[in-house]
Design a protein around this motif. Structure first.
Motif, PDB file in Angstrom:
ATOM      1  N   VAL A 193       2.774   1.626  -3.429  1.00  0.00           N
ATOM      2  CA  VAL A 193       1.888   2.071  -4.506  1.00  0.00           C
ATOM      3  C   VAL A 193       1.567   3.555  -4.353  1.00  0.00           C
ATOM      4  O   VAL A 193       1.567   4.307  -5.331  1.00  0.00           O
ATOM      5  CB  VAL A 193       0.596   1.233  -4.524  1.00  0.00           C
ATOM      6  N   ARG A 243      -5.250  -7.055 -10.983  1.00  0.00           N
ATOM      7  CA  ARG A 243      -6.129  -5.953 -10.594  1.00  0.00           C
ATOM      8  C   ARG A 243      -6.906  -6.316  -9.332  1.00  0.00           C
ATOM      9  O   ARG A 243      -7.117  -5.480  -8.460  1.00  0.00           O
ATOM     10  CB  ARG A 243      -7.104  -5.643 -11.738  1.00  0.00           C
ATOM     11  N   LEU A 258      -8.072   2.815  -5.418  1.00  0.00           N
ATOM     12  CA  LEU A 258      -6.937   3.121  -6.278  1.00  0.00           C
ATOM     13  C   LEU A 258      -7.270   4.158  -7.357  1.00  0.00           C
ATOM     14  O   LEU A 258      -6.589   5.169  -7.505  1.00  0.00           O
ATOM     15  CB  LEU A 258      -6.410   1.831  -6.906  1.00  0.00           C
ATOM     16  N   LEU A 283      -4.743  -5.752  -6.322  1.00  0.00           N
ATOM     17  CA  LEU A 283      -4.602  -4.325  -6.047  1.00  0.00           C
ATOM     18  C   LEU A 283      -5.838  -3.771  -5.347  1.00  0.00           C
ATOM     19  O   LEU A 283      -5.737  -3.014  -4.386  1.00  0.00           O
ATOM     20  CB  LEU A 283      -4.372  -3.566  -7.346  1.00  0.00           C
ATOM     21  N   SER A 319       0.829  -1.202   0.000  1.00  0.00           N
ATOM     22  CA  SER A 319       0.000   0.000   0.000  1.00  0.00           C
ATOM     23  C   SER A 319       0.862   1.250   0.000  1.00  0.00           C
ATOM     24  O   SER A 319       0.631   2.195  -0.771  1.00  0.00           O
ATOM     25  CB  SER A 319      -0.925  -0.006   1.224  1.00  0.00           C
ATOM     26  N   ALA A 331      -0.898  -2.204 -11.795  1.00  0.00           N
ATOM     27  CA  ALA A 331      -0.843  -3.660 -11.627  1.00  0.00           C
ATOM     28  C   ALA A 331       0.381  -4.231 -12.328  1.00  0.00           C
ATOM     29  O   ALA A 331       1.083  -5.096 -11.786  1.00  0.00           O
ATOM     30  CB  ALA A 331      -2.118  -4.294 -12.167  1.00  0.00           C
TER      31      ALA A 331
END
Length: 340
Positions: A224, A250, A264, A253, A221, A243
């Motif tokens: 990203v 996906r 996201l 994610l 987390s 991704a």
């Protein structure tokens, strides 16, 4: 590993050389501080090959539940540590600046390149010689929290430089470079969760053993989010690109962000909208066209920027300067929602 009364807080220490000391006194002062800051008993001496570098070391250290960190700048010295067979830590060092640095592990000296990342085994003796000083960050994690056996630890220690390993650039280095934010000592338990997650993900990859999604979640987390912070102005950035960047599906994610305030795709739009509002509120905003603002923030077109501004502020783009106070309140809320 030091124990503290509250696991929610950590022990943060900063070091700079005091004014008014002679060169000899400066080194002695540093040696005393450094010896109390590192986990392993360390003997520090002046490097026999020191070049004429001004001795102005500085450092910051943080210790919390099951972990410790220390970052050091410009400290030309020779250091050695005695074997500590009782250690329960895994130590990783990132040598950001390492001109002419030599590291001796298991009695074998070897040069270390700038940017190197290495596991270090403090259960056996070792030494380093940094005649021109260096900038290094090291992390120590309680091994029991990672379920790493002696055999597995031995495999990790024997690995060469890990700087080019994809997870090092994605997880480890960002974690080691982003921990000095204000209030970090009051968030030590959260920091411990992130660091354990980072190390579990890396160790699992290196040892080719599966790591549970829940263990990876804090590290992934955070990684990203940092990637989005640096890439939101790319108009091609979307969930599919993220991704691919992190080699995840996906579905994975979305799972990692399911409990976040912003999912996201929403986070990408929020980052772009924050920047757009900041640009539109500038005094000379009249000189910037909406198309230029949209393009600089990563929106594919003006219409998508208009929709995002309306979504996050409840206002049309043309209303921004007529309702500046309300926009600034919305911008403040947007910034808070994007905090790590």
């Amino acid at each position: 590993m030091p124990q503290f009364a509250s696991e929610s807080s950590g022990h943060l220490r900063r070091y700079t050389v005091p004014e008014g000391l002679s060169p000899e006194e400066r080194f002695e002062h540093w040696r005393t501080w450094y010896g109390s800051a590192v986990e392993t008993p360390m003997r520090l001496e002046k490097s026999a090959h020191a070049s004429p570098v001004l001795f102005t070391p500085s450092a910051i250290s943080l210790a919390g539940p099951g972990f410790s960190l220390i970052e050091i700048w410009n400290a030309p010295a020779l250091g050695s540590w005695a074997p500590n067979p009782d250690t329960r830590d895994i130590r990783v060092a990132y040598f950001r600046k390492a001109p002419t640095l030599t590291l001796a592990l298991n009695g074998e000296p070897e040069p270390v390149s700038p940017g190197s990342v290495r596991f270090i085994d403090t259960s056996v003796g070792g030494s380093f010689d940094a005649p021109e000083g260096f900038h290094a960050v090291q992390i120590n994690i309680d091994r029991s929290s990672l379920d790493v056996s002696e055999t597995a630890l031995g495999s990790l220690i024997r690995l060469p430089d890990l700087a080019k390993h994809p997870l090092v650039g994605t997880f480890v280095v960002p974690a080691l470079l982003s921990w000095k934010r204000p209030g970090i000592d009051r968030e030590a338990s959260g920091t411990a969760d992130i660091l354990r997650s980072v190390m579990a993900t890396l160790v699992g990859s290196l040892l080719d053993v599966p790591v549970e999604d829940e263990a990876q979640k804090p590290a992934l987390s955070r990684a990203v989010k940092k990637y989005l912070d640096a890439s939101y102005d790319n108009p091609d950035l979307d969930v599919a690109m993220v991704a691919e960047r992190f080699n995840l599906s996906r579905r994975s994610l979305f799972y990692f962000f399911e409990n976040e305030e912003l999912h996201l795709g929403e986070r990408i739009r929020a980052l772009r909208t924050r920047k757009a509002l900041e640009l539109l509120l500038q005094a000379d905003a009249q000189r910037i066209t909406y198309a230029e603002v949209a393009a600089s923030c990563g929106f594919s077109n003006v219409q998508s920027m208009r929709r995002a501004v309306k979504e996050f502020t409840g206002m049309n783009v043309r209303e921004i300067h007529r309702s500046e106070t309300g926009v600034r309140v919305a911008l403040k809320q947007l910034r808070e929602s994007l905090m790590p």
